[in-house]
Design a protein around this motif. Sequence first.
Motif, PDB file in Angstrom:
ATOM      1  N   VAL A   9       0.838  -1.207   0.000  1.00 43.46           N
ATOM      2  CA  VAL A   9       0.000   0.000   0.000  1.00 43.46           C
ATOM      3  C   VAL A   9       0.869   1.252   0.000  1.00 43.46           C
ATOM      4  O   VAL A   9       0.632   2.191  -0.770  1.00 43.46           O
ATOM      5  N   ARG A  10       1.894   1.285   0.850  1.00 39.08           N
ATOM      6  CA  ARG A  10       2.778   2.460   0.898  1.00 39.08           C
ATOM      7  C   ARG A  10       3.433   2.712  -0.451  1.00 39.08           C
ATOM      8  O   ARG A  10       3.488   3.840  -0.931  1.00 39.08           O
ATOM      9  N   TYR A  11       3.939   1.648  -1.073  1.00 36.64           N
ATOM     10  CA  TYR A  11       4.577   1.807  -2.378  1.00 36.64           C
ATOM     11  C   TYR A  11       3.576   2.333  -3.417  1.00 36.64           C
ATOM     12  O   TYR A  11       3.864   3.272  -4.149  1.00 36.64           O
ATOM     13  N   LEU A  12       2.419   1.708  -3.487  1.00 35.70           N
ATOM     14  CA  LEU A  12       1.436   2.083  -4.506  1.00 35.70           C
ATOM     15  C   LEU A  12       0.952   3.518  -4.320  1.00 35.70           C
ATOM     16  O   LEU A  12       0.801   4.258  -5.293  1.00 35.70           O
ATOM     17  N   ARG A  13       0.717   3.906  -3.090  1.00 34.18           N
ATOM     18  CA  ARG A  13       0.274   5.289  -2.837  1.00 34.18           C
ATOM     19  C   ARG A  13       1.392   6.280  -3.160  1.00 34.18           C
ATOM     20  O   ARG A  13       1.139   7.331  -3.739  1.00 34.18           O
TER      21      ARG A  13
END
Length: 122
Positions: free
Chosen positions: A18-22
């Motif tokens: 999630v952190r990477y995608l955001r």
Amino acid sequence: MARVLVVEDEPDVRDLVVRYLRRDGHDVLAVDSGLTALAAVEQHGMPELAVLDVAMPGMDGLELLRELRLLGPRIDVLFLTALWLPTDLNRIRDAGAAHLAKPFTVAGLGQAMRLLESGARS
């Protein structure tokens, strides 16, 4: 960027994805199970892409993909998996999905997502 559904039962892995995608500009909907994913899609609409764990309690990722494709057959999927046997990889390939082996790096996730977005498969 794309709307991405992330379904991963391991909180640390889910949070990393999630952190990477955001950070990469994606609109992310993250949940911890197949049933929760179906409820989230019903409430928020169908995403363009999905990052799914294969081995999850209850509904596994491949079962979830079948259900999602009944709702929106054009969804592209990246499976995250620690299952590396040829039979497992063939099931993923037969489902028309890409895969990324666990453990993975953020760079590997980024490359897999770029391939998925471009229409290529790993």
